[in-house]
Design a protein around this motif. Structure first.
Motif, PDB file in Angstrom:
ATOM      1  N   CYS A 190     -10.177  12.997   2.133  1.00  0.00           N
ATOM      2  CA  CYS A 190     -10.349  11.993   3.171  1.00  0.00           C
ATOM      3  C   CYS A 190     -11.422  12.480   4.147  1.00  0.00           C
ATOM      4  CB  CYS A 190      -9.042  11.766   3.920  1.00  0.00           C
ATOM      5  SG  CYS A 190      -7.614  11.480   2.849  1.00  0.00           S
ATOM      6  N   VAL A 191     -12.353  11.619   4.472  1.00  0.00           N
ATOM      7  CA  VAL A 191     -13.479  12.005   5.322  1.00  0.00           C
ATOM      8  C   VAL A 191     -12.978  12.407   6.706  1.00  0.00           C
ATOM      9  CG1 VAL A 191     -15.642  11.243   6.345  1.00  0.00           C
ATOM     10  CG2 VAL A 191     -15.007  10.489   4.043  1.00  0.00           C
ATOM     11  N   GLY A 192     -13.400  13.589   7.160  1.00  0.00           N
ATOM     12  CA  GLY A 192     -13.068  14.038   8.501  1.00  0.00           C
ATOM     13  C   GLY A 192     -11.662  14.546   8.671  1.00  0.00           C
ATOM     14  N   THR A 193     -10.931  14.800   7.579  1.00  0.00           N
ATOM     15  CA  THR A 193      -9.563  15.288   7.671  1.00  0.00           C
ATOM     16  C   THR A 193      -9.404  16.537   6.814  1.00  0.00           C
ATOM     17  OG1 THR A 193      -8.800  13.954   5.797  1.00  0.00           O
ATOM     18  CG2 THR A 193      -8.719  12.933   7.971  1.00  0.00           C
ATOM     19  N   PRO A 194      -8.367  17.330   7.068  1.00  0.00           N
ATOM     20  CA  PRO A 194      -8.149  18.538   6.267  1.00  0.00           C
ATOM     21  C   PRO A 194      -7.774  18.194   4.827  1.00  0.00           C
ATOM     22  CG  PRO A 194      -6.903  18.595   8.324  1.00  0.00           C
ATOM     23  CD  PRO A 194      -7.394  17.197   8.159  1.00  0.00           C
ATOM     24  N   VAL A 195      -7.881  19.201   3.962  1.00  0.00           N
ATOM     25  CA  VAL A 195      -7.395  19.111   2.587  1.00  0.00           C
ATOM     26  C   VAL A 195      -6.171  20.023   2.477  1.00  0.00           C
ATOM     27  CG1 VAL A 195      -7.962  19.565   0.180  1.00  0.00           C
ATOM     28  CG2 VAL A 195      -9.700  18.635   1.693  1.00  0.00           C
ATOM     29  N   PRO A 196      -5.057  19.572   1.907  1.00  0.00           N
ATOM     30  CA  PRO A 196      -4.848  18.246   1.312  1.00  0.00           C
ATOM     31  C   PRO A 196      -4.566  17.177   2.376  1.00  0.00           C
ATOM     32  CG  PRO A 196      -2.866  19.541   1.107  1.00  0.00           C
ATOM     33  CD  PRO A 196      -3.895  20.466   1.704  1.00  0.00           C
ATOM     34  N   CYS A 197      -4.792  15.929   1.996  1.00  0.00           N
ATOM     35  CA  CYS A 197      -4.590  14.815   2.924  1.00  0.00           C
ATOM     36  C   CYS A 197      -4.001  13.632   2.160  1.00  0.00           C
ATOM     37  CB  CYS A 197      -5.896  14.416   3.592  1.00  0.00           C
ATOM     38  SG  CYS A 197      -7.140  13.833   2.425  1.00  0.00           S
ATOM     39  N   GLU A 198      -3.417  12.710   2.925  1.00  0.00           N
ATOM     40  CA  GLU A 198      -2.870  11.480   2.348  1.00  0.00           C
ATOM     41  C   GLU A 198      -3.896  10.366   2.506  1.00  0.00           C
ATOM     42  OE1 GLU A 198       0.043  11.016   0.766  1.00  0.00           O
ATOM     43  OE2 GLU A 198       0.716  13.079   1.055  1.00  0.00           O
ATOM     44  N   SER A 199      -4.161   9.640   1.409  1.00  0.00           N
ATOM     45  CA  SER A 199      -5.110   8.536   1.458  1.00  0.00           C
ATOM     46  C   SER A 199      -4.497   7.317   0.805  1.00  0.00           C
ATOM     47  CB  SER A 199      -6.402   8.917   0.726  1.00  0.00           C
ATOM     48  OG  SER A 199      -7.270   7.811   0.629  1.00  0.00           O
ATOM     49  N   PHE A 200      -4.733   6.150   1.409  1.00  0.00           N
ATOM     50  CA  PHE A 200      -4.240   4.913   0.809  1.00  0.00           C
ATOM     51  C   PHE A 200      -4.826   4.724  -0.583  1.00  0.00           C
ATOM     52  CE2 PHE A 200      -3.388   3.151   5.197  1.00  0.00           C
ATOM     53  CZ  PHE A 200      -2.024   3.021   4.996  1.00  0.00           C
ATOM     54  N   LYS A 210       0.849  -1.189   0.000  1.00  0.00           N
ATOM     55  CA  LYS A 210       0.000   0.000   0.000  1.00  0.00           C
ATOM     56  C   LYS A 210       0.889   1.246   0.000  1.00  0.00           C
ATOM     57  CE  LYS A 210      -4.388  -1.402   2.163  1.00  0.00           C
ATOM     58  NZ  LYS A 210      -5.239  -0.974   1.037  1.00  0.00           N
ATOM     59  N   HIS A 211       0.454   2.265  -0.741  1.00  0.00           N
ATOM     60  CA  HIS A 211       1.071   3.575  -0.645  1.00  0.00           C
ATOM     61  C   HIS A 211      -0.030   4.626  -0.675  1.00  0.00           C
ATOM     62  CE1 HIS A 211       1.364   2.585  -5.090  1.00  0.00           C
ATOM     63  NE2 HIS A 211       0.544   3.618  -5.090  1.00  0.00           N
ATOM     64  N   THR A 212       0.313   5.854  -0.319  1.00  0.00           N
ATOM     65  CA  THR A 212      -0.691   6.911  -0.224  1.00  0.00           C
ATOM     66  C   THR A 212      -0.604   7.867  -1.413  1.00  0.00           C
ATOM     67  OG1 THR A 212       0.706   8.428   1.047  1.00  0.00           O
ATOM     68  CG2 THR A 212      -0.583   6.804   2.278  1.00  0.00           C
ATOM     69  N   HIS A 213      -1.736   8.513  -1.691  1.00  0.00           N
ATOM     70  CA  HIS A 213      -1.842   9.527  -2.731  1.00  0.00           C
ATOM     71  C   HIS A 213      -2.347  10.819  -2.096  1.00  0.00           C
ATOM     72  CE1 HIS A 213      -1.423   6.467  -5.950  1.00  0.00           C
ATOM     73  NE2 HIS A 213      -2.049   5.694  -5.073  1.00  0.00           N
ATOM     74  N   LEU A 214      -1.953  11.945  -2.693  1.00  0.00           N
ATOM     75  CA  LEU A 214      -2.375  13.238  -2.172  1.00  0.00           C
ATOM     76  C   LEU A 214      -3.781  13.563  -2.669  1.00  0.00           C
ATOM     77  CD1 LEU A 214      -1.358  15.684  -0.521  1.00  0.00           C
ATOM     78  CD2 LEU A 214      -0.747  16.746  -2.707  1.00  0.00           C
ATOM     79  N   ARG A 215      -4.695  13.871  -1.731  1.00  0.00           N
ATOM     80  CA  ARG A 215      -6.058  14.274  -2.064  1.00  0.00           C
ATOM     81  C   ARG A 215      -6.193  15.766  -1.775  1.00  0.00           C
ATOM     82  NH1 ARG A 215      -8.500   9.752  -4.568  1.00  0.00           N
ATOM     83  NH2 ARG A 215      -7.767   7.892  -3.475  1.00  0.00           N
ATOM     84  N   SER A 216      -6.371  16.570  -2.827  1.00  0.00           N
ATOM     85  CA  SER A 216      -6.495  18.017  -2.654  1.00  0.00           C
ATOM     86  C   SER A 216      -7.843  18.559  -3.114  1.00  0.00           C
ATOM     87  CB  SER A 216      -5.377  18.739  -3.416  1.00  0.00           C
ATOM     88  OG  SER A 216      -5.395  18.370  -4.793  1.00  0.00           O
ATOM     89  N   ASP A 217      -8.665  17.696  -3.731  1.00  0.00           N
ATOM     90  CA  ASP A 217      -9.999  18.103  -4.184  1.00  0.00           C
ATOM     91  C   ASP A 217     -10.997  17.838  -3.058  1.00  0.00           C
ATOM     92  OD1 ASP A 217     -12.433  18.517  -5.369  1.00  0.00           O
ATOM     93  OD2 ASP A 217     -12.053  17.240  -7.110  1.00  0.00           O
TER      94      ASP A 217
END
Length: 437
Positions: free
Chosen positions: A124-134, A112-119
């Motif tokens: 990621c639910v309940g976390t700031p943007v940008p965030c790391e998601s598997f 597993k590795h993470t990707h940056l979520r900025s949209d």
């Protein structure tokens, strides 16, 4: 492992039959007893191994995709049964100075590795943007040309070998049957190359010193599953010099090794270098102690921004540095039970190797039951690398591992966009069956 010196052809051939192989050729060969040189010459040796396991993780290490990935043999807080690996090796000796070994391997890996979520629409639910998601990486099964060694000794103390090899730093190896633990340390996974494809030369002027030099296509890493083909016109070079000051008082060996080369797509691009120091003391066939320290640097490194829970800005054209080490102790309590303890440490000073600027540590405890010994089978006539401890046909390794970081890099998120309850530590349990045949 102990090195073979080709001073007496008949004796050397017998030694080759009762050790794993010459220098970098470290695939166990199951033999019931010593044989004559005439029996050894010309015969095709076929050996193999299989690995199966049951795994449980409390959390999985979050590694951004530019740094590779982390093993996720089971989803967080779930158990998972696995058929991890199967390998077969073919070995033949064509004379007192020439041997050939080739090995293939079928391996199932689940990373597993993470990707940056900025949209905000996909955050990621309940976390700031940008965030790391598997990511949603599926388990992959691949067939690999695992090892090749065409080895020639033109003189009794000088040899050459062409093929694909394990890098001979320390005692940890890619194949689980050659390791005293079920998992490998942080420095093996992130800090140094595990394999190389190319040409190596080794020189054994006496029982107290050995030299190993190689030129290779590139740094091959299990973390990124890089291919062995070259990615630029440059070549990487490496070496290890081993010292054995107390040959008669147990197997004591110190090693100084290094690696240097361009590891990117550009011939004149960033150069990566590693210095590796290792020491192994095996006073008897029941006990082994080992330690290893690694320092690494790479110039001209650039990588993306990282998000919550370890937010950091992008880096451009920096000099990345990392360092780490491990110590391990192993003791055969009796003919069927062994205990192993290991401490690992890595300081990723610029986030280039793990994706996070962090100090990563682990404590690993292993109890190994030699199932083949319980069935009445004596251990093989081969040993773990650079030790006197002999490998058994069938082992059950029961491992507990505690991981810790000074950053919140461990997550129990079960899916790509689930809430991230990041922690600074994780627990792993693994039952691993290692079978030689």
């Amino acid at each position: 492992m102990q090195l073979v010196k080709f001073a007496a052809p008949a004796a050397a051939l017998l030694a080759m039959a009762t050790t794993t192989a010459v220098m970098a050729q470290e695939r166990p060969i199951s033999l019931d007893g010593p044989r004559t040189a005439a029996q050894i010459l010309g015969q095709l040796e076929i050996s193999g191994f299989a690995i199966g396991s049951m795994n449980w993780n409390s959390h999985i290490q979050m590694v951004p995709e530019f740094a590779g990935g982390a093993q996720a043999l089971s989803d967080p807080r779930q158990t998972n049964f696995r058929f991890d690996k199967f390998g077969v090796a073919f070995n033949k000796r064509f004379g007192p100075t020439l041997s050939v070994m080739a090995a293939v391997e079928v391996e199932s890996h689940r990373d597993k590795h993470t990707h940056l979520r900025s949209d905000p629409a996909t955050q990621c639910v309940g976390t700031p943007v940008p965030c790391e998601s598997f990511g949603a990486e599926d388990p992959a099964t691949e067939s690999t040309l695992d090892k090749l060694a065409v080895t020639w000794f033109p003189w009794s103390s000088l040899g050459f070998s062409f093929g694909r090899f394990d890098v001979p730093f320390g005692v940890e190896r890619h194949d689980e049957v050659l390791n005293m633990t079920a998992t490998t340390s942080e420095i093996y996974q992130f800090a140094k190359p595990q394999k190389f494809t190319g040409l190596q030369a080794f020189y054994l002027p006496g029982p107290r010193v050995d030299f190993n030099f190689w030129v290779a296509n590139r740094w091959e890493s299990e973390t990124t599953h890089e291919a062995f083909d070259d990615n630029n016109k440059a070549k990487s070079v490496g070496a290890r010099i081993g010292f054995s000051p107390a040959v008669r008082d147990g197997l004591l060996n110190f090693g100084v090794g290094g690696w240097y080369g361009a590891e990117g797509d550009n011939l004149n691009g960033p150069k990566r270098s590693v210095v590796d120091l290792d020491a192994t003391w095996s006073p008897s066939s029941r006990t082994a102690y080992t330690a290893e320290v690694v320092w690494g640097t790479e110039d001209g490194v650039s990588f993306r921004e990282r998000g919550f829970p370890f937010a950091a800005p992008a880096q451009d054209n920096i000099k990345a540095k990392w360092a780490g080490g491990m110590i391990m102790a192993h003791h055969e309590m009796n003919r069927w039970l062994a205990l192993t303890g290991r401490y690992g440490y890595m300081d990723d000073q610029n986030a280039w190797r793990t994706g996070v600027e962090q100090k990563l540590q682990s404590i690993t405890l292993v109890g190994t039951v030699h199932l083949s010994a319980l069935a009445g089978k004596a251990p093989l006539l081969v040993t773990y690398p650079r030790t006197q401890v002999r490998i058994h046909d069938v082992d059950l390794k029961m491992e507990y591992r505690y991981n810790n970081s000074n950053q919140t890099v461990f997550s129990d998120a079960p899916s790509p966009l689930a809430p991230t309850d990041a922690q600074k530590s994780s627990h792993q349990v693994q039952l691993q069956l290692a079978v030689n045949f």
